[in-house]
Write a protein that holds these residues in place. Structure first.
Motif, PDB file in Angstrom:
ATOM      1  N   VAL A 270       0.840  -1.201   0.000  1.00 28.29           N
ATOM      2  CA  VAL A 270       0.000   0.000   0.000  1.00 28.29           C
ATOM      3  C   VAL A 270       0.879   1.256   0.000  1.00 28.29           C
ATOM      4  N   ALA A 271       1.987   1.231   0.741  1.00 25.08           N
ATOM      5  CA  ALA A 271       2.873   2.399   0.785  1.00 25.08           C
ATOM      6  C   ALA A 271       3.497   2.649  -0.594  1.00 25.08           C
ATOM      7  N   LEU A 272       3.911   1.566  -1.256  1.00 25.01           N
ATOM      8  CA  LEU A 272       4.528   1.721  -2.571  1.00 25.01           C
ATOM      9  C   LEU A 272       3.486   2.212  -3.592  1.00 25.01           C
ATOM     10  N   PHE A 273       2.305   1.651  -3.499  1.00 25.27           N
ATOM     11  CA  PHE A 273       1.185   2.051  -4.354  1.00 25.27           C
ATOM     12  C   PHE A 273       0.926   3.559  -4.188  1.00 25.27           C
ATOM     13  N   GLY A 274       0.925   4.022  -2.929  1.00 26.04           N
ATOM     14  CA  GLY A 274       0.682   5.439  -2.651  1.00 26.04           C
ATOM     15  C   GLY A 274       1.781   6.316  -3.233  1.00 26.04           C
ATOM     16  N   GLU A 275       3.025   5.858  -3.076  1.00 26.69           N
ATOM     17  CA  GLU A 275       4.140   6.673  -3.575  1.00 26.69           C
ATOM     18  C   GLU A 275       4.103   6.764  -5.111  1.00 26.69           C
ATOM     19  N   ILE A 276       3.784   5.646  -5.756  1.00 26.43           N
ATOM     20  CA  ILE A 276       3.699   5.652  -7.229  1.00 26.43           C
ATOM     21  C   ILE A 276       2.629   6.653  -7.669  1.00 26.43           C
ATOM     22  N   ARG A 277       1.481   6.547  -7.027  1.00 30.51           N
ATOM     23  CA  ARG A 277       0.372   7.446  -7.393  1.00 30.51           C
ATOM     24  C   ARG A 277       0.765   8.912  -7.229  1.00 30.51           C
ATOM     25  N   GLU A 278       1.418   9.213  -6.095  1.00 27.46           N
ATOM     26  CA  GLU A 278       1.803  10.614  -5.837  1.00 27.46           C
ATOM     27  C   GLU A 278       2.800  11.112  -6.865  1.00 27.46           C
ATOM     28  N   LYS A 279       3.832  10.292  -7.130  1.00 27.80           N
ATOM     29  CA  LYS A 279       4.882  10.728  -8.065  1.00 27.80           C
ATOM     30  C   LYS A 279       4.301  10.937  -9.468  1.00 27.80           C
ATOM     31  N   VAL A 280       3.452  10.005  -9.910  1.00 28.45           N
ATOM     32  CA  VAL A 280       2.875  10.117 -11.258  1.00 28.45           C
ATOM     33  C   VAL A 280       1.942  11.327 -11.323  1.00 28.45           C
ATOM     34  N   ALA A 281       1.156  11.541 -10.265  1.00 24.16           N
ATOM     35  CA  ALA A 281       0.226  12.684 -10.263  1.00 24.16           C
ATOM     36  C   ALA A 281       1.009  13.996 -10.278  1.00 24.16           C
ATOM     37  N   ALA A 282       2.101  14.056  -9.480  1.00 22.74           N
ATOM     38  CA  ALA A 282       2.860  15.303  -9.389  1.00 22.74           C
ATOM     39  C   ALA A 282       3.527  15.632 -10.731  1.00 22.74           C
ATOM     40  N   GLN A 283       4.041  14.596 -11.412  1.00 23.06           N
ATOM     41  CA  GLN A 283       4.785  14.871 -12.642  1.00 23.06           C
ATOM     42  C   GLN A 283       3.889  15.020 -13.881  1.00 23.06           C
ATOM     43  N   PHE A 284       2.830  14.204 -13.953  1.00 23.76           N
ATOM     44  CA  PHE A 284       2.043  14.183 -15.192  1.00 23.76           C
ATOM     45  C   PHE A 284       0.607  14.686 -15.017  1.00 23.76           C
ATOM     46  N   GLY A 285       0.203  14.915 -13.770  1.00 23.81           N
ATOM     47  CA  GLY A 285      -1.180  15.365 -13.531  1.00 23.81           C
ATOM     48  C   GLY A 285      -2.200  14.275 -13.822  1.00 23.81           C
ATOM     49  N   ILE A 286      -1.781  13.001 -13.696  1.00 27.92           N
ATOM     50  CA  ILE A 286      -2.698  11.876 -13.951  1.00 27.92           C
ATOM     51  C   ILE A 286      -2.782  11.035 -12.673  1.00 27.92           C
ATOM     52  N   THR A 287      -4.019  10.747 -12.237  1.00 32.40           N
ATOM     53  CA  THR A 287      -4.183   9.903 -11.043  1.00 32.40           C
ATOM     54  C   THR A 287      -4.427   8.471 -11.497  1.00 32.40           C
ATOM     55  N   LEU A 288      -3.528   7.578 -11.126  1.00 29.07           N
ATOM     56  CA  LEU A 288      -3.677   6.178 -11.540  1.00 29.07           C
ATOM     57  C   LEU A 288      -4.708   5.472 -10.657  1.00 29.07           C
ATOM     58  N   SER A 289      -5.506   4.605 -11.267  1.00 30.26           N
ATOM     59  CA  SER A 289      -6.461   3.792 -10.488  1.00 30.26           C
ATOM     60  C   SER A 289      -5.950   2.370 -10.443  1.00 30.26           C
ATOM     61  N   PRO A 290      -6.118   1.715  -9.292  1.00 30.07           N
ATOM     62  CA  PRO A 290      -5.644   0.327  -9.226  1.00 30.07           C
ATOM     63  C   PRO A 290      -6.497  -0.595 -10.081  1.00 30.07           C
ATOM     64  N   GLU A 291      -5.851  -1.566 -10.686  1.00 29.30           N
ATOM     65  CA  GLU A 291      -6.602  -2.628 -11.357  1.00 29.30           C
ATOM     66  C   GLU A 291      -6.864  -3.745 -10.344  1.00 29.30           C
ATOM     67  N   VAL A 292      -5.957  -3.859  -9.411  1.00 26.62           N
ATOM     68  CA  VAL A 292      -6.077  -4.894  -8.367  1.00 26.62           C
ATOM     69  C   VAL A 292      -7.250  -4.557  -7.462  1.00 26.62           C
ATOM     70  N   ASN A 293      -7.963  -5.594  -7.069  1.00 29.03           N
ATOM     71  CA  ASN A 293      -9.095  -5.440  -6.170  1.00 29.03           C
ATOM     72  C   ASN A 293      -8.553  -5.421  -4.731  1.00 29.03           C
ATOM     73  N   ILE A 294      -8.644  -4.274  -4.084  1.00 30.67           N
ATOM     74  CA  ILE A 294      -8.067  -4.146  -2.740  1.00 30.67           C
ATOM     75  C   ILE A 294      -9.174  -4.380  -1.711  1.00 30.67           C
ATOM     76  N   ILE A 295      -8.987  -5.409  -0.885  1.00 35.02           N
ATOM     77  CA  ILE A 295     -10.001  -5.750   0.115  1.00 35.02           C
ATOM     78  C   ILE A 295      -9.479  -5.257   1.462  1.00 35.02           C
ATOM     79  N   GLY A 296     -10.212  -4.328   2.062  1.00 31.74           N
ATOM     80  CA  GLY A 296      -9.743  -3.711   3.297  1.00 31.74           C
ATOM     81  C   GLY A 296      -9.312  -2.298   2.963  1.00 31.74           C
ATOM     82  N   LYS A 297      -8.645  -1.662   3.907  1.00 34.46           N
ATOM     83  CA  LYS A 297      -8.284  -0.253   3.692  1.00 34.46           C
ATOM     84  C   LYS A 297      -7.021  -0.130   2.858  1.00 34.46           C
ATOM     85  N   ALA A 298      -7.035   0.787   1.857  1.00 32.16           N
ATOM     86  CA  ALA A 298      -5.831   0.970   1.039  1.00 32.16           C
ATOM     87  C   ALA A 298      -4.994   2.127   1.575  1.00 32.16           C
TER      88      ALA A 298
END
Ligand code: EPU
Length: 339
Positions: free
Chosen positions: A311-339
């Protein structure tokens, strides 16, 4: 039927991340599934139905009932004409066993989907896809049990509302309500291939293309690019490829002329792997979780990853991609529980 208490879910998911299910039930018939759904023992419990666990991340223990089909039949249906063959495949059939069955029996249509992990039931939920083909291209009907009544409902492919990695079964009002028991696929006896995806183009140029050759080439490509689930835990692509507006695409292309793209029905599709790599995340690890260097869309469990690492790595990827490209990535993986 097999029932397990305090079941270790790392055995039921390809991420192999530790988490427990209070009850894990593997049923062998639709009547057993109905027993599970209506048994007073399980009434009021949280419920989740899983397939091969190849697209799932449990971030906490699951305090409820996890169900899995152990039904594994492939039946040829009547109603075939000279060209088409309809196969009714139980949800619990391993997806690649079904693809191999089609290839071995000279049935065209499924071969590009070789070696995708998971089971047939999930193919109809997730609309799995690769190399220019999606499950929806060969799905004819989906048989499901309505968990509120126990009745069977048969969905036509139109009713399934398929789109990129999406179906009606992912909609919140359908996801808990229907359990897929069988999928009817329409294969063809007529020789035809889909070979316009990059690395398959060389095959298209060959004279004697066969189903077995296409399957072998795809297995080879996947083995080179993607981690083997048996050796290195992962859930395949962790993110979906984002679709952006043509205006946004042109702006980005100005800054990054080499940005790859594909036309999509509702905009321009950009490979998330490219964004992740160009955000400097290739090979990046947190604890036991790592961005797979061979394909940045995949997060792997290098051996002792916890859900919190992923989850921490997922969060960091999302932040870095959003900051650089202005795109918010959505997970394809089905996350059960809190992300
Ligand atoms: N790329 C990078 N860095 C990487 C990997 C790829 O920059 O580390 C760029 C390259 O430019 C490449 C482009 O991304 O040309 C596309 O890569 P690839 O062909 O590997 O496909 P993808 O878009 O990353 C999708 C599916 C895969 C499927 C392949 C092949 C999704 C979320 N993923 O990946 O599906 O196997 O296409 O069709 O749509 C899965 O869903 O689990 C999965 C593996």
């Amino acid at each position: 039927m097999k029932i397990f208490h305090d079941f270790d879910l790392s055995k039921a998911t390809t991420f192999h991340i530790p988490a427990k299910a209070r009850i894990y039930a593997e049923y062998d018939s639709i009547d057993e599934l109905r027993d599970l759904l209506f048994s007073p023992q399980y009434t009021g419990m949280k419920r989740l139905h899983i397939g091969g666990g190849s697209n799932l991340l449990f971030t906490t223990d699951f305090d409820g009932l996890v169900m899995h089909s152990a039904m594994k039949s492939i039946t040829t249906m009547s109603g075939d004409n000279d060209d088409d063959v309809y196969l009714k495949v139980s949800a619990g059939v391993v997806w690649d066993d079904f693809v191999k069955y089609c290839v071995d029996n000279s049935l065209y249509g499924a071969e590009n989907l070789s070696y995708i992990p998971g089971e047939a039931g999930a193919s109809a939920v997730q609309n799995v896809g690769a190399y220019g083909v999606e499950a929806k291209d060969i799905i004819s009907k989906v048989h499901a049990i309505d968990t509120t009544s126990g009745e069977e409902r048969i969905f036509t492919v139109e009713e399934c509302d398929y789109a990129y990695r999406h179906s009606i079964f992912k909609r919140h009002d359908y996801s808990g309500r229907y359990i897929i028991t069988d999928v009817v696929y329409r294969l063809s006896r007529l020789k035809h291939f889909t070979l316009d995806y990059g690395p398959l183009k060389e095959l298209a140029a060959e004279k004697d293309v066969t189903l077995a050759k296409v399957r072998d080439r795809i297995i080879d490509i996947r083995r080179h690019k993607l981690p083997e689930p048996a050796e290195l835990g992962s859930a395949g692509s962790f993110f979906k490829n984002p679709v952006i507006t043509p205006e946004k695409f042109l702006r980005l292309k100005g800054d990054y002329p080499e940005l790859p793209s594909y036309p999509a029905p509702d905009g321009i599709k950009i490979p998330a792997a490219w964004l992740i790599e160009h955000a400097g995340m290739k090979g990046k690890s947190i604890g036991g979780a790592q961005v797979y260097p061979g394909q940045c869309l995949v997060i792997v469990n290098t051996g002792n990853a916890t859900a919190a690492d992923i989850v921490a790595l997922f969060g960091e990827i999302r932040e870095k991609v959003a900051a650089q490209f202005g795109i918010t990535l959505s997970p394809e993986v089905n996350i059960i529980g809190k992300a």
